[in-house]
Design a protein around this motif. Sequence first.
Motif, mmCIF file in Angstrom:
data_model
loop_
_atom_site.group_PDB
_atom_site.id
_atom_site.type_symbol
_atom_site.label_atom_id
_atom_site.label_comp_id
_atom_site.label_asym_id
_atom_site.label_seq_id
_atom_site.Cartn_x
_atom_site.Cartn_y
_atom_site.Cartn_z
ATOM 1 N N ARG A 210 2.503 11.478 5.550
ATOM 2 C CA ARG A 210 3.377 10.587 6.324
ATOM 3 C C ARG A 210 4.743 10.462 5.639
ATOM 4 N NH1 ARG A 210 3.725 6.568 10.066
ATOM 5 N NH2 ARG A 210 4.926 4.704 9.500
ATOM 6 N N THR A 211 4.741 10.373 4.307
ATOM 7 C CA THR A 211 6.003 10.293 3.568
ATOM 8 C C THR A 211 6.884 11.500 3.868
ATOM 9 O OG1 THR A 211 5.071 8.985 1.764
ATOM 10 C CG2 THR A 211 7.028 10.270 1.263
ATOM 11 N N LYS B 134 9.005 2.402 0.337
ATOM 12 C CA LYS B 134 7.780 3.036 -0.153
ATOM 13 C C LYS B 134 8.003 4.478 -0.585
ATOM 14 C CE LYS B 134 4.737 0.237 2.758
ATOM 15 N NZ LYS B 134 3.686 0.241 3.805
ATOM 16 N N ARG B 135 9.212 4.993 -0.380
ATOM 17 C CA ARG B 135 9.455 6.412 -0.664
ATOM 18 C C ARG B 135 10.629 6.606 -1.620
ATOM 19 N NH1 ARG B 135 10.289 5.675 4.820
ATOM 20 N NH2 ARG B 135 8.284 5.248 5.804
ATOM 21 N N ARG C 126 8.164 11.376 7.481
ATOM 22 C CA ARG C 126 9.204 10.375 7.704
ATOM 23 C C ARG C 126 10.544 10.833 7.128
ATOM 24 N NH1 ARG C 126 7.749 5.168 9.148
ATOM 25 N NH2 ARG C 126 9.999 4.894 9.279
ATOM 26 N N THR D 17 0.812 -1.195 0.000
ATOM 27 C CA THR D 17 0.000 0.000 0.000
ATOM 28 C C THR D 17 0.854 1.256 0.000
ATOM 29 O OG1 THR D 17 -0.071 -0.023 2.403
ATOM 30 C CG2 THR D 17 -1.819 -1.172 1.266
ATOM 31 N N GLN D 18 0.414 2.236 -0.796
ATOM 32 C CA GLN D 18 1.187 3.475 -0.844
ATOM 33 C C GLN D 18 0.980 4.270 0.433
ATOM 34 O OE1 GLN D 18 0.219 6.476 -3.763
ATOM 35 N NE2 GLN D 18 2.372 6.979 -3.986
ATOM 36 N N GLU D 19 2.033 4.797 0.943
ATOM 37 C CA GLU D 19 2.007 5.593 2.158
ATOM 38 C C GLU D 19 1.355 6.941 1.870
ATOM 39 O OE1 GLU D 19 5.454 5.661 5.321
ATOM 40 O OE2 GLU D 19 5.886 7.072 3.718
#
Length: 431
Positions: free
Chosen positions: A222-223, A359-360, A226, A216-218
């Motif tokens: 939140r990205t 995810k990033r 982080r 799942t894409q963040e």
Amino acid sequence: MTPDRVGTEQAIKPWTLYSEGQRWRLLAILFLVSTSNYLDRNIISILLEPIKREFHVSDTLLGLLSGVSFALFYATLGLPVARWADRGNRKRIIALALTCWSVMTAACGVVQSYWQLALARIGVGAGEAGAIPPAQSLIADYFPPERRAGAYAIFTAAGMAGYVLGFVAGGQVAVAYGWRMSFLVAGLPGLALAVLVHLGLREPRMAVGFQALGGTQEPLARTVRRLAGKKAYRYVLMGQTLYFVVAYGVLIFVPSFLLRVLGQPLGKVSVLYGTTAAAGSVLGTLGGGFLGNRLGGRDVRWLAWLPAVACVLTYPVLLFGFTLNDLWPFLACGFVTNLLLNAGLPLVYAAIQAVCGAKRRAMAVAVMFFFANLIGFGLGPVLTGAISDALTARWGVGGLRYALMSVSTVLLASSWCFYRCGCAMPNDIEE
């Protein structure tokens, strides 16, 4: 190797989907994409003096043409494109972007005014925003962590391949047929390459699905939190931005320095400096990747400390080179400068991928490029050009020399940021 249906209970390591031969073929295609990217981006550096003579513009406007006009859309569009790349089909994104910047590069060859050329350069920057972050994200999926520094070194070497093509071929075409033809020759082959990208690249998400790769894409907020919360990422962001001030704000004016201050002809500069810079850059990039694999495998901090060492060693060499009045000693300094500066560059990308999290990947690179390109690439050439114009009023053509020497000092601040990044990396590692 193509997997059958794979369960999603445990994320698949995407690099296990490909054989060794497949990895290198995919990297070769991305190498060509990056070569085209840097060719179309940097060819203008060898053409600045002919453009200056035809349109009768100042160094500040040359800096605007080679900096802000390209970097503004390149930086801002890179963020939504990277967001798309972190959840979409990166192969298609790269093919679309390649088509766009190739068409706009060719358009630079048919303009009739300075401002038309500036608008075409904006189009080149807008297209190129969709290339490097998705490509680097794919490389991180094609190669396991312990081999990424070497893969990024090869990928980064494409930047110099594009630079030398633009410098040597672009300069020779400009001597023979004029600067407009150089843009046409640089842009049109990219359309054929876009077809190769569409047919030849592989998207692991299409093979097993996004969920199977860790899914799942963040959420965007939140990205951002982080990434901003990682001290190592903040320092690498600052270090790379300052690095770009010199890499583009200073080095893009080197052809003008050789032509205007040392009085060398365009054809000679394009061949001699182009090949010298290319040799140093390729050796530096590959050597830096080799050292990064070895030292970074033992201690991850070296992925940032080696760029710090490279920047601090480059400064006195670059400074000394701009004091010279003879071509051949300057070429020797240019070789060393390009070797050192490019030795650290692939390791910066490996450091980002080590701390950003899977995810990033594309977003982390795009955020870095946003600041590095908007400030370093965008304002660096304008700053250098403005200082040159101010000093030229008193020192004549020597004003460019002193402008280049003064802006080169930024490398020391870049080195400090990379050092601090390395110190923070062990606490921020996230695969």
